[in-house]
Design a protein around this motif. Sequence first.
Motif, short mmCIF file in Angstrom:
data_model
loop_
_atom_site.label_atom_id
_atom_site.label_comp_id
_atom_site.label_asym_id
_atom_site.label_seq_id
_atom_site.Cartn_x
_atom_site.Cartn_y
_atom_site.Cartn_z
N ARG A 481 -64.70 120.62 12.52
CA ARG A 481 -64.32 119.31 11.99
C ARG A 481 -64.45 118.28 13.11
NH1 ARG A 481 -61.71 117.27 7.68
NH2 ARG A 481 -60.48 115.39 7.97
N THR A 483 -63.37 114.32 13.92
CA THR A 483 -62.53 113.20 13.52
C THR A 483 -62.27 112.33 14.73
OG1 THR A 483 -61.43 114.57 11.85
CG2 THR A 483 -60.35 112.52 12.47
N ASN A 584 -74.30 120.43 8.11
CA ASN A 584 -73.96 119.02 8.02
C ASN A 584 -73.36 118.52 9.33
OD1 ASN A 584 -71.67 120.59 7.66
ND2 ASN A 584 -70.63 119.06 6.41
N VAL A 585 -72.62 119.38 10.03
CA VAL A 585 -72.07 118.98 11.32
C VAL A 585 -73.19 118.89 12.35
CG1 VAL A 585 -70.46 119.60 13.16
CG2 VAL A 585 -69.85 120.01 10.78
N ALA A 588 -75.03 115.64 11.83
CA ALA A 588 -74.27 114.50 12.34
C ALA A 588 -74.36 114.45 13.86
CB ALA A 588 -72.81 114.60 11.90
N LEU A 679 -66.92 108.68 12.75
CA LEU A 679 -67.44 109.89 12.10
C LEU A 679 -66.28 110.76 11.64
CD1 LEU A 679 -69.97 111.55 11.39
CD2 LEU A 679 -69.80 112.62 13.67
N ASN A 680 -66.29 111.15 10.41
CA ASN A 680 -65.24 112.01 9.83
C ASN A 680 -65.92 113.03 8.92
OD1 ASN A 680 -62.93 113.17 8.89
ND2 ASN A 680 -62.07 111.32 7.98
N ILE A 681 -66.04 114.23 9.44
CA ILE A 681 -66.80 115.23 8.69
C ILE A 681 -66.16 116.60 8.88
CG2 ILE A 681 -68.37 115.64 10.62
CD1 ILE A 681 -70.59 116.05 8.57
#
Length: 681
Positions: A481, A483, A584-585, A588, A679-681
């Motif tokens: 994660r 954040t 997806n990370v 990013a 960015l928040n993933i």
Amino acid sequence: MKNKFLIIFCIFIFAVTNGVCNLWAQGIQDTSQQTAAQQAVAANASDLPLKKVVILTSGLAYYEHSGSVNGSVNINLPFKLNAVNDALKTLIINDPSSANPSVTYQSENTLIQTLRSLSIDLSDYPDFATFLLRLRGVEVEITTSSVFKGRILGIDYRRVSDNAFSGTSIETYLLLNSNNGMMNLNLNEISSIKFTDNAINNDLNRALDLIASSRNHFSRRLSINLNGSGRRNVSVSYVIPSPVWKVSYRLDLSSQKPLFQGWAIIDNDSDTDWNNVELSLVAGRPASFIQELYPPYYVSRPVMPLSIAGTAEGIAHERSVPQPVYGMSAQSNTAKVELESATMADSAYMARERTVMTGGAVQTAAGSSAGGQFEFTIKNPVSLNRQMSAMFPLVEASIEGEKFLLYSGSGRHPRLGAEIKNTSGMKLPAGPITVYDGVYAGDALIEFWNENEKRLISFGEDLSVTSAVSDTNTRAVSSVRITAGVMSINRNITFVKTYTFLNTDTSAKKLLIEHTKTTQTELVSPNAIETTASAYRFITNLPSNRETTFQVSEQRPISETITLLPLRTESLISYTSNQEIPSNVRAALQRAVELKRAVDAADIEVKEIDSQRERLIADQDRIRRNLEAAGNQTQQGQEYLRRLVALDSEIDSARTGLNDANNKARAARTAYENYLNTLNI
């Protein structure tokens, strides 16, 4: 007759050293001047019979003496020296008629201090010459071949040649001031010495009596004085150190309903025979300590100056502050005494008679709760001589049990074991268990065993089953994660332990695996049938003549936190290529790599332009120094002026380019930071 007195002297020294001085005390009246009435009282007060003994597993024993007495009595109780402190701390006297009972005893330093206070000091067990030397000035009557009377002057030692042995010896002479003048008397030739002063004779006899009464250096007596009237029942109780009582069990697994038997092992190390006493055994762990109550204790006091003329010192006293009242009220104290008495009571026992393993019957102890402990009372009165030991039946019952193999993760062979349940109706103390399965099968140990509690025991190894253990571990990313510019990577470490068993027997076997927990892990598979503080328990079957494997998986989560902004581009690229990180990370992070590369390129451009400007400024400074040296009117000086003008133009251009590059770098960094921070993933 020459050596007659030497023999008497040796006997005297032996008597003083060993505390038995019959030679000097014979025929002398008892210095205690005990009256006939007192003697009658002492004779009437034969020791109260011991009626009850309670032995605790904490190394203490409760003794209770009780019986009928008449009038004023004096009860003497002997104690070992190491038990006096506890006896003084715990002694209880119950006499309904005596209003002022008292307890007297010889203090630890009574003998030495009393001996030193007498006119004849035998406290250090002196030899005969030293003994006489201490009595200088005392009048004595001495008998040799004649009788002499005089006062002791001193002792003289003389070296005498001994032709028989071609050597020398030391002889001791008494210096005496007699009516006939001063005399030297060889102690070997003196047949008797008598003190003419009766006070000295009395002190000598008193010293010898004290030494004789204390000849047992390992024992002390407490004298309990009960100044009552009439015939009545009295009791005296106390708690003193005692060998802990022990227990040993027997377990017969040969029948469908296992038979369980326990024996209590006790030791009477006291100096008192137990004659038909009620014996109870307490399992528990009460708080207990020793306090030095027996030896005298002296408090140090300061030495103050004399109170003579002078002014009083001014002192400011603090005001009083109400203090909380600690302790219990009289009512709660009474309740405490009743509770302590109940601890030793033997009411409401659960009597049980069981079939012994041999098929007969035996009377076991009756058990009952005693406060926070558990008490066993032997059903029949017990007689046991001093310094003897004995075994008594404690428990006998049919219990629940099941046999199986037990493997705890170490060793080549599983252990023979069983799970047993305490259905005896008693709380049972820790002890060894001798296991029988048709024949003797082995020994086991068990801790304190509560009622209806299940326990595992093991008592040998099964050589027909061999075992092996292997360990592996793997790491895997469980989640990632990002954040506010911080990336958190959660991983799981999976520990897998594989147990392999080869059963070469012709019959299948049931096996309980006790798997030690790995620190900070959680069990993944399989499900445990039981869990202890340090292990999981699993059940599996071992088919005959076959190898069986059993795996236990545990996981430990670990977490890694990375602040992305200060990372170098290479570090960001390494995360984008890590296949454990979700796609997806990684995508990013790839965008972050592109923005970081733009920042790096802008920073490089700023550095290059700034380096160029610094070179131009350095050239300008060098040419300016050359111009000063050549002068501005010379041809060379004119060339320097032309070059300075050109450098000024280049420096201005570089300064403009640097400002543009800095603005570009700031914009690239702002874009990079804004991207990561949002960015928040």
